[in-house]
Design a protein around this motif. Structure first.
Motif, short mmCIF file in Angstrom:
data_model
loop_
_atom_site.label_atom_id
_atom_site.label_comp_id
_atom_site.label_asym_id
_atom_site.label_seq_id
_atom_site.Cartn_x
_atom_site.Cartn_y
_atom_site.Cartn_z
N ASP A 190 0.71 -1.18 0.13
CA ASP A 190 0.15 0.18 -0.06
C ASP A 190 1.11 1.29 0.18
OD1 ASP A 190 1.10 -0.30 2.42
OD2 ASP A 190 -1.24 0.52 3.73
N PRO A 211 2.72 3.77 -2.31
CA PRO A 211 2.45 4.23 -4.17
C PRO A 211 4.08 4.42 -4.00
CG PRO A 211 1.49 5.67 -2.78
CD PRO A 211 2.14 4.20 -1.35
N SER A 217 0.79 6.79 -8.61
CA SER A 217 -0.71 5.56 -8.18
C SER A 217 -0.50 4.74 -9.37
CB SER A 217 -2.04 6.84 -8.65
OG SER A 217 -2.15 7.32 -9.70
N ARG A 222 -6.35 -0.68 -7.05
CA ARG A 222 -6.98 0.11 -7.71
C ARG A 222 -8.24 -0.27 -5.97
NH1 ARG A 222 -10.26 0.76 -12.64
NH2 ARG A 222 -9.47 -1.35 -13.25
N GLN A 237 -7.08 1.73 -3.48
CA GLN A 237 -7.00 2.53 -3.04
C GLN A 237 -8.68 3.08 -2.75
OE1 GLN A 237 -5.66 4.01 -6.75
NE2 GLN A 237 -4.23 5.39 -6.03
N ILE A 245 -5.13 3.14 1.57
CA ILE A 245 -3.41 3.91 1.06
C ILE A 245 -3.74 5.83 1.03
CG2 ILE A 245 -2.52 5.40 -0.71
CD1 ILE A 245 -3.57 2.30 -2.75
N ALA A 267 -6.16 9.35 1.20
CA ALA A 267 -6.43 9.96 -0.63
C ALA A 267 -5.43 10.55 -0.88
CB ALA A 267 -7.38 10.35 0.00
N LEU A 286 -2.09 12.14 -2.30
CA LEU A 286 -1.10 12.09 -2.97
C LEU A 286 0.22 12.81 -3.64
CD1 LEU A 286 -1.53 7.75 -4.64
CD2 LEU A 286 -1.15 8.74 -2.44
#
Lengths: 266, 99
Positions: free
Chosen positions: A205, A207, A217, A222, A225, A230, A232, A234
């Motif tokens: 998890d 990135p 991302s 996905r 996410q 993760i 939110a 980023l």
């Protein structure tokens, strides 16, 4: 009566919770609790057959079907809190309270004769007595029920079945599509970046960081996410913030390690 | 053992289910609330059956369970079909009958 007073408040609480909790899976579990309690109340009311049917059909079959469809539809299908019709939630709650008040007052005002009890009707056993009724006066309704079940099974098959409208893409088609994407949009040809590259952790998890320090991302799943595992945010600023936070803990640990090193050196 | 206690509980559960149907957006949760309403009516039927000393109420509750099973099968199939075409299980998104 002990069963009633022990279970009724719990059932009402669980039902209210079922309406209020955000996640559909939690709603399903609370509903399962209500249904098992209902089965116990059936047993307390001299209905052993319905007790068994309630547990087998409702808790066993119907709720498992619900959970199955929840898994199929996805765990991120939680409710949105946006109201499409303004004031709908409030109006529904007020109307519901009024409705409940009317029902409860109606029940309270009714005069009931003393409960007869099913001792005489259940003399030969509850199942035998129910079978006599089902295959006697209610046999037509029973037969119609079988037609209903068959129709439901057919309907489910028709609804759940979907024809493939386009032929399934082969591996060759997929490869050609990739090259075409690269030629047209310059989309990266190789595999997706793995998580955690150049980052301080390599958990799935985390990135991956691009050369300029911004997170990619593409490198995290996905569904992770969507589940909210993760963060939110980023944006590079947020990543910098976490990086400095991690740096401070890292340096702290490093200095602690140095101290122990020196201690052992002496 | 009072029948009206059971009837009050049944009325409360039915009301909670009805409010849930009106308030919730997720089609599956709405469906679960419908199930709760059916269960509440079943409880009333079983209570009346005991109050009158006749088993017809229990037979009616049995039929309600069968109909609920059929309804769940078809309803969940519809939800899955809608989810497949729209990628959403929210009742708000299914506002158009076509497209």
């Amino acid at each position: 009566m002990i069963a009633f007073w022990a279970l009724a408040p719990l059932m009402v609480l669980a039902a209210v919770g079922m309406v209020l909790v955000r996640k559909a899976v939690h709603s399903a579990l609370l509903l399962a609790f209500v249904m098992v309690c209902l089965a116990v109340l059936y047993a307390a009311q001299q209905a052993p057959f319905l007790f068994a049917v309630q547990i087998i059909v409702y808790t066993g079959a119907i709720l498992m079907l619900f959970l199955f469809v929840l898994m199929l539809v996805g765990v991120d299908a939680s409710d949105s809190v946006v109201e499409t019709i303004p004031g709908q939630r409030l109006a529904a709650t007020v109307l519901g309270l009024l409705f409940g008040l009317v029902l409860v007052l109606g029940v309270a005002q009714a005069t009931m004769s003393a409960s007869v009890g099913l001792g005489a009707a259940n003399r030969d056993g509850n199942v035998d007595a129910l079978a006599t009724l089902l295959f006697g006066p209610y046999v037509l309704a029973f037969e119609v029920t079988s037609a209903l079940l068959i129709t439901a099974a057919l309907g489910a098959m028709v609804l759940a079945h979907s024809e493939r409208l386009t032929p399934k893409p082969t591996q060759r088609d997929l490869a050609a599509q990739r090259i075409r994407d690269y030629a047209d949009h310059g989309k990266h040809l190789g595999p997706m970046p793995t998580p955690g590259v150049y980052a301080r952790h390599n958990a799935v998890d985390t990135p991956a960081l691009l050369p300029d320090g911004s997170p990619s991302s593409l490198s995290v799943s996905r569904s992770l996410q969507a589940r909210g595992t993760i963060p939110a945010d980023l944006s590079p600023a947020a990543v910098d913030r976490t990086a400095t936070a991690l740096d401070s803990t890292d340096s702290h640990q490093r200095s602690a390690a140095k101290h122990t090193d020196r201690g052992s050196g002496r | 053992m009072n029948t009206d206690h059971y009837l009050t509980l049944s009325a409360l559960l039915f009301t909670i289910g009805a409010v849930g149907v009106l308030v919730r957006r997720n089609a599956i949760v709405v469906f679960m609330c419908v199930e709760l309403m059916l269960n509440a009516s079943n409880l009333a039927l079983v209570s009346f059956s005991r109050a009158h000393g006749q088993l017809d109420g229990q037979v009616a509750a049995f039929f309600v369970m069968v109909v609920a099973a059929a309804e769940v099968v078809v309803g969940l199939a519809i939800i899955v079909a809608i989810f497949r075409s729209r990628r959403s299980a929210s009742v708000d998104d299914a506002s158009l009958l076509k497209y």
